[in-house]
Design a protein around this motif. Structure first.
Motif, mmCIF file in Angstrom:
data_model
loop_
_atom_site.group_PDB
_atom_site.id
_atom_site.type_symbol
_atom_site.label_atom_id
_atom_site.label_comp_id
_atom_site.label_asym_id
_atom_site.label_seq_id
_atom_site.Cartn_x
_atom_site.Cartn_y
_atom_site.Cartn_z
ATOM 1 N N MET B 1 21.209 -3.331 73.248
ATOM 2 C CA MET B 1 21.701 -3.653 74.593
ATOM 3 C C MET B 1 22.919 -4.578 74.474
ATOM 4 N N ASN B 2 24.081 -4.022 74.578
ATOM 5 C CA ASN B 2 25.278 -4.833 74.385
ATOM 6 C C ASN B 2 25.723 -5.466 75.698
ATOM 7 N N ILE B 3 25.036 -6.559 76.074
ATOM 8 C CA ILE B 3 25.365 -7.191 77.356
ATOM 9 C C ILE B 3 26.711 -7.886 77.273
ATOM 10 N N LYS B 4 26.947 -8.589 76.169
ATOM 11 C CA LYS B 4 28.193 -9.327 76.026
ATOM 12 C C LYS B 4 29.385 -8.378 76.090
ATOM 13 N N GLY B 5 29.235 -7.208 75.486
ATOM 14 C CA GLY B 5 30.332 -6.258 75.491
ATOM 15 C C GLY B 5 30.601 -5.706 76.873
ATOM 16 N N ASN B 6 29.588 -5.746 77.743
ATOM 17 C CA ASN B 6 29.767 -5.214 79.089
ATOM 18 C C ASN B 6 30.102 -6.278 80.111
ATOM 19 N N LEU B 7 30.272 -7.500 79.652
ATOM 20 C CA LEU B 7 30.611 -8.586 80.575
ATOM 21 C C LEU B 7 31.858 -8.274 81.394
ATOM 22 N N PRO B 8 32.926 -7.731 80.792
ATOM 23 C CA PRO B 8 34.091 -7.392 81.614
ATOM 24 C C PRO B 8 33.740 -6.475 82.784
ATOM 25 N N LEU B 9 32.919 -5.470 82.519
ATOM 26 C CA LEU B 9 32.531 -4.544 83.586
ATOM 27 C C LEU B 9 31.763 -5.281 84.681
ATOM 28 N N LEU B 10 30.841 -6.150 84.278
ATOM 29 C CA LEU B 10 30.047 -6.890 85.251
ATOM 30 C C LEU B 10 30.930 -7.834 86.072
ATOM 31 N N ILE B 11 31.923 -8.429 85.428
ATOM 32 C CA ILE B 11 32.854 -9.302 86.143
ATOM 33 C C ILE B 11 33.613 -8.509 87.202
ATOM 34 N N LEU B 12 34.138 -7.347 86.800
ATOM 35 C CA LEU B 12 34.884 -6.513 87.751
ATOM 36 C C LEU B 12 33.987 -6.132 88.919
ATOM 37 N N HIS B 13 32.730 -5.806 88.613
ATOM 38 C CA HIS B 13 31.797 -5.406 89.669
ATOM 39 C C HIS B 13 31.561 -6.545 90.654
ATOM 40 N N VAL B 14 31.312 -7.742 90.123
ATOM 41 C CA VAL B 14 31.067 -8.898 90.986
ATOM 42 C C VAL B 14 32.287 -9.158 91.878
ATOM 43 N N LEU B 15 33.484 -9.081 91.280
ATOM 44 C CA LEU B 15 34.698 -9.351 92.049
ATOM 45 C C LEU B 15 34.980 -8.275 93.084
ATOM 46 N N GLN B 79 40.286 -2.144 90.373
ATOM 47 C CA GLN B 79 39.347 -1.300 91.124
ATOM 48 C C GLN B 79 39.198 0.059 90.458
ATOM 49 N N ARG B 80 40.353 0.607 90.021
ATOM 50 C CA ARG B 80 40.307 1.921 89.367
ATOM 51 C C ARG B 80 39.507 1.833 88.071
ATOM 52 N N GLU B 81 39.767 0.773 87.308
ATOM 53 C CA GLU B 81 39.084 0.591 86.028
ATOM 54 C C GLU B 81 37.587 0.417 86.245
ATOM 55 N N LEU B 82 37.206 -0.321 87.300
ATOM 56 C CA LEU B 82 35.796 -0.522 87.624
ATOM 57 C C LEU B 82 35.137 0.824 87.909
ATOM 58 N N ALA B 83 35.810 1.640 88.725
ATOM 59 C CA ALA B 83 35.251 2.953 89.062
ATOM 60 C C ALA B 83 35.079 3.800 87.807
ATOM 61 N N ARG B 84 36.108 3.757 86.942
ATOM 62 C CA ARG B 84 36.057 4.558 85.718
ATOM 63 C C ARG B 84 34.922 4.110 84.807
ATOM 64 N N GLN B 85 34.821 2.807 84.574
ATOM 65 C CA GLN B 85 33.795 2.299 83.659
ATOM 66 C C GLN B 85 32.402 2.463 84.235
ATOM 67 N N THR B 86 32.272 2.331 85.562
ATOM 68 C CA THR B 86 30.954 2.510 86.192
ATOM 69 C C THR B 86 30.483 3.943 86.014
ATOM 70 N N ALA B 87 31.394 4.886 86.236
ATOM 71 C CA ALA B 87 31.029 6.294 86.075
ATOM 72 C C ALA B 87 30.617 6.563 84.633
ATOM 73 N N GLU B 88 31.373 6.011 83.706
ATOM 74 C CA GLU B 88 31.079 6.196 82.285
ATOM 75 C C GLU B 88 29.705 5.628 81.946
ATOM 76 N N TRP B 89 29.420 4.432 82.449
ATOM 77 C CA TRP B 89 28.153 3.768 82.193
ATOM 78 C C TRP B 89 27.010 4.580 82.756
ATOM 79 N N GLN B 90 27.196 5.122 83.965
ATOM 80 C CA GLN B 90 26.119 5.907 84.583
ATOM 81 C C GLN B 90 25.839 7.168 83.791
ATOM 82 N N ARG B 91 26.929 7.812 83.306
ATOM 83 C CA ARG B 91 26.736 9.008 82.481
ATOM 84 C C ARG B 91 25.961 8.639 81.224
ATOM 85 N N PHE B 92 26.355 7.537 80.598
ATOM 86 C CA PHE B 92 25.737 7.089 79.361
ATOM 87 C C PHE B 92 24.252 6.782 79.573
ATOM 88 N N SER B 93 23.942 5.987 80.605
ATOM 89 C CA SER B 93 22.547 5.581 80.795
ATOM 90 C C SER B 93 21.700 6.780 81.222
#
Lengths: 280, 104
Positions: B1-15, B79-93
């Motif tokens: 579970m790479n939480i630290k590596g996903n911190l950027p994504l979580l930051i973008l989501h919160v913002l 915003q675009r990057e957040l959408a892209r990474q979220t979609a990628e994460w959902q596909r992965f999970s």
């Protein structure tokens, strides 16, 4: 910058966490981290925790200052060093093709002082490029010192050989040195190359697990940059002077690495100039 | 579970739900993740600055609780990057869930 907050332990922590950060960013980063610390403390005080304990916990929550410094060093760089380092790489490229000599002394009669100065310039430029690369790397102080020490030894050794010995003719290595001065020269030059190259490889390997893709790319370049002279030294001592190896390694070093490193520096310079002035 | 590596994504989501300063960003991530996230808090800031340098978030100064603070907000490319990474994460999970035979 010590004494900038009312909390002595936090000051020490901030000193370590902002080590290597460019001066223009240090104050704003310290302020940002101090605000975080004070917010944490305030929350803990609200929960009824005594002030001294709250501060201790708030500081502990900030975590390892070296890790924070490593993070900042991967992000904040002094822009002008990158431009100068890029130019230094290009100059080294020219040096590798002996272009300055051809330009300044077209009939090839340089004299030993000229060659000594030329070698010195090349090594100093390499010194500078390595220093700037080192700014992207926090920690690994021993490896950095070894690299710089090795380059210095190389500089002194090459200077001795240029002034005293006759390296281009019959005596390529320490094993065949004809007198004490030549021996010392070889020892310093080749020992220096060994130390600085090995140090570069260690440094590169140490940075490889970095967060930052730019730092990763630079780490790989540093490793190859270290391996090339090491391999050349090994072939020189095992096999004598072999021009094929020499030219192969020269080509690898010159045509691929120096432009690559130069590009990395240029991109770093360009991106670091886009900081909005009021927030820099 | 790479939480630290996903911190950027979580930051973008919160913002994406509104601008905040560093401390609140971390609090929201911790609360949202039910305390699973326990990074050394100082390392949040190099990540924030990196996101800012990459143009995904922008910083501004604002007075919060009587103190001048450095706050961050999501940019358009963020915003675009957040959408892209979220979609990628959902596909992965989703793929991992299928492989592990669990319910998503």
């Amino acid at each position: 910058m010590t004494g900038s907050t009312p909390y002595a332990n936090l000051d020490r922590w901030l000193d370590q966490a902002t080590r290597g950060v460019p001066r223009r960013r240090v104050d704003s980063i310290r302020a940002e981290l101090t605000a975080h610390f004070e917010d944490t403390t305030a929350d803990l005080l609200e929960q009824g925790i005594p002030p001294a304990t709250a501060q201790q916990r708030a500081l502990a929550a900030l975590g390892d200052p070296q890790a924070v410094a490593r993070g900042f060093n991967g992000v904040h760089h002094s822009p002008h060093h990158y431009l100068v380092a890029a130019l230094a790489c290009l100059l080294l490229l020219l040096e590798n093709f002996d272009l300055p000599q051809r330009f300044l002394m077209p009939d090839g009669t340089g004299g030993s002082i000229f060659y000594a100065a030329d070698h010195a310039l090349t090594t100093l430029l390499t010194f500078y490029v390595v220093l700037v690369m080192g700014r992207l790397v926090v920690g690994h102080h021993a490896a950095k010192k070894i690299v710089l020490g090795g380059l210095l030894a190389n500089l002194v050794g090459a200077a001795i050989l240029d002034l005293v010995g006759d390296t281009w003719a019959t005596v390529p290595t320490l094993l065949k040195a004809s007198n004490g001065a030549e021996g010392l020269g070889f020892l310093l030059r080749d020992g220096g190359i060994l130390a600085s190259s090995a140090g570069l490889v260690v440094l590169g390997v140490g940075v490889l697990p970095a967060l930052n893709p730019r730092a990763k790319g630079l780490a790989i370049a540093v490793i190859i940059e270290g391996m090339a002279p090491l391999l050349y030294l090994i072939t020189l001592y095992l096999d004598g002077r072999n021009f094929l190896y020499f030219f192969l390694l020269l080509a690898l070093n010159t045509m691929i690495l120096l432009p690559a490193i130069s590009l990395v520096f240029m991109r770093a310079w360009i991106s670091s100039r886009h900081l909005p002035a009021q927030l820099a | 579970m790479n939480i630290k590596g996903n911190l950027p994504l979580l930051i973008l989501h919160v913002l994406s739900t509104g601008p905040r300063h560093g401390y609140t960003i971390l609090k929201d991530i911790k609360q949202g993740s039910e305390g699973v996230l326990r990074a050394s808090e100082g390392t949040l800031y190099p990540i924030l600055h990196d996101l800012e340098q990459r143009g995904l978030i922008e910083a501004f100064e604002e007075t919060v609780n009587g103190r001048l603070r450095r706050c961050y907000r999501l940019t358009e490319s963020g915003q675009r990057e957040l959408a892209r990474q979220t979609a990628e994460w959902q596909r992965f999970s989703h793929a991992v869930n299928l492989l592990l035979g669990g319910a998503s």
